[in-house]
Design a protein around this motif. Structure first.
Motif, PDB file in Angstrom:
ATOM      1  N   GLN A 274     -10.957  -4.495  -0.039  1.00  0.00           N
ATOM      2  CA  GLN A 274      -9.754  -3.665   0.053  1.00  0.00           C
ATOM      3  C   GLN A 274      -9.948  -2.327  -0.664  1.00  0.00           C
ATOM      4  O   GLN A 274      -9.487  -1.283  -0.182  1.00  0.00           O
ATOM      5  N   TYR A 278      -9.649   1.420   0.858  1.00  0.00           N
ATOM      6  CA  TYR A 278      -8.798   2.417   0.202  1.00  0.00           C
ATOM      7  C   TYR A 278      -9.576   3.703  -0.067  1.00  0.00           C
ATOM      8  O   TYR A 278      -9.113   4.816   0.237  1.00  0.00           O
ATOM      9  N   ARG A 281     -10.512   5.574   3.199  1.00  0.00           N
ATOM     10  CA  ARG A 281      -9.412   6.359   3.776  1.00  0.00           C
ATOM     11  C   ARG A 281      -9.198   7.645   2.979  1.00  0.00           C
ATOM     12  O   ARG A 281      -8.979   8.723   3.533  1.00  0.00           O
ATOM     13  N   GLU A 282      -9.293   7.518   1.658  1.00  0.00           N
ATOM     14  CA  GLU A 282      -9.041   8.678   0.804  1.00  0.00           C
ATOM     15  C   GLU A 282     -10.161   9.718   0.921  1.00  0.00           C
ATOM     16  O   GLU A 282      -9.891  10.929   0.968  1.00  0.00           O
ATOM     17  N   CYS A 306      -4.829  -0.628   1.735  1.00  0.00           N
ATOM     18  CA  CYS A 306      -4.560   0.618   1.012  1.00  0.00           C
ATOM     19  C   CYS A 306      -3.287   0.507   0.173  1.00  0.00           C
ATOM     20  O   CYS A 306      -3.246   0.932  -0.985  1.00  0.00           O
ATOM     21  N   ARG A 307      -2.251  -0.063   0.756  1.00  0.00           N
ATOM     22  CA  ARG A 307      -0.986  -0.213   0.015  1.00  0.00           C
ATOM     23  C   ARG A 307      -1.145  -1.179  -1.150  1.00  0.00           C
ATOM     24  O   ARG A 307      -0.590  -0.940  -2.231  1.00  0.00           O
ATOM     25  N   VAL A 309      -3.951  -1.878  -2.864  1.00  0.00           N
ATOM     26  CA  VAL A 309      -4.753  -1.268  -3.927  1.00  0.00           C
ATOM     27  C   VAL A 309      -3.930  -0.211  -4.664  1.00  0.00           C
ATOM     28  O   VAL A 309      -4.008  -0.107  -5.904  1.00  0.00           O
ATOM     29  N   GLU A 310      -3.151   0.567  -3.967  1.00  0.00           N
ATOM     30  CA  GLU A 310      -2.283   1.567  -4.619  1.00  0.00           C
ATOM     31  C   GLU A 310      -1.370   0.905  -5.635  1.00  0.00           C
ATOM     32  O   GLU A 310      -1.210   1.401  -6.758  1.00  0.00           O
TER      33      GLU A 310
END
Length: 331
Positions: A274, A278, A281-282, A306-307, A309-310
């Motif tokens: 994950q 993330y 994507r960044e 992504c959500r 890990v954020e």
């Protein structure tokens, strides 16, 4: 060039793996006839995606299909390192007719010592052992010399990165199994969409094409395949930097690239997977569908990762530092 047709228990025999297949066939014969292995251990090494684990799995399956009285054990060094007791002293590992010890480069110092003792005990009992690694024994300098010397004393075989003809052969076989009809130019183009000498990215694209192939009256041409993938938001070439993100993240968390891109649901594998999504994507700016294709998943899986890990980074300072260190290293 014609497509190779030689197989061993479903495994395609290709120029890059032919010597390794021959070595494991010899292991198979020695186990079935209860004779001392000609070389022990047999060490298969090479970069991710060259088929080391798939080949050892074929050996285990061949033994299972041939004889009910043969016992085989497969153990991943990554799983041993993550286990609470890091145990390799199980009697089953010592006494089984065949032991496949995978990804030894991930053994901890303690587990490496246990592995050395295990190899010695198995050799004394004339039990066959197959070992896989990312590099040959001489390059595993972080492991104890006692262990690498045992590995070097056996038969060491390198599997090379897959060349274009072999990637095409694997893709052709996969398309046949999935009943996806592709013209020769489409197959050749699809086989070129790869990263690191493996075929994971290509097979992911083929899976996407399988969803739309039935809508075409004839075989998909190269233009059809490109348009179908573009319409679904999939990449038509592998992003050059995603492989670096995957490799760096896997190394940082002590898992293999194969595990990170695989299907394991273990937390120790899912979290780095994950985090890699993330960071990809960044750092790449690619769309969710394109990232999903690169990881062999759909876009909703990437979005969830992504959500997640954020949220975890916001709540866990230690994890936030790990992710930030990775981000900095990746530049």
């Amino acid at each position: 060039m014609g497509t190779p047709t030689a197989r061993w228990n479903g495994f395609l025999v290709l120029p890059e793996n032919r010597v390794a297949v021959r070595a494991l066939r010899s292991v198979c014969r020695s186990v079935l006839t209860r004779r001392r292995p000609g070389a022990n251990p047999v060490v298969l090494h090479g970069p991710p995606g060259t088929g080391k684990s798939r080949l050892s799995a074929s050996l285990v399956q061949q033994l299972a299909n041939t004889s009910d009285g043969v016992s085989a054990q497969v153990v991943s060094a990554g799983d041993v390192a993550r286990a609470a007791d890091e145990g390799l002293d199980d009697d089953a590992f010592v006494s089984c007719d065949l032991l496949a010890l995978e990804d030894v480069q991930h053994l901890s110092a303690r587990a490496a010592e246990d592995a050395t003792e295990l190899l010695d005990r198995r050799t004394a009992r004339r039990r066959a052992t197959v070992v896989t690694a990312s590099a040959g024994p001489a390059q595993l300098a972080h492991l104890p010399q006692r262990l690498t010397s045992r590995l070097s004393s056996g038969l060491v075989v390198r599997l090379e990165p897959l060349g274009a003809p072999s990637r095409l052969a694997i893709l052709t076989e996969a398309a046949r199994q999935r009943q996806v009809r592709l013209t020769p130019d489409a197959l050749e183009w699809l086989a070129s969409q790869t990263t690191g000498g493996g075929v994971r990215t290509t097979l992911g694209l083929l899976q996407n094409l399988a969803q739309v192939a039935a809508a075409f009256p004839g075989p998909l041409t190269r233009a059809d395949a490109q348009q179908a993938l573009a319409d679904s938001g999939q990449p038509t070439s592998a992003p050059p930097d995603i492989s670096g993100i995957v490799e760096r993240t896997a190394a940082a968390f002590g898992v293999t690239v194969k595990e990170l891109l695989g299907a394991s649901r273990l937390r120790g594998v899912m979290r780095p997977r994950q985090i890699a999504m993330y960071l990809a994507r960044e750092l790449t700016g690619l769309s969710l569908p394109r990232l999903g294709a690169a990881f062999g998943r759909d876009h909703t899986t990437v979005l969830h990762a992504c959500r997640k890990v954020e949220a975890e980074v916001a709540a866990d300072l230690s994890l936030a530092k790990q992710v930030n260190d990775l981000r900095t290293a990746l530049g």
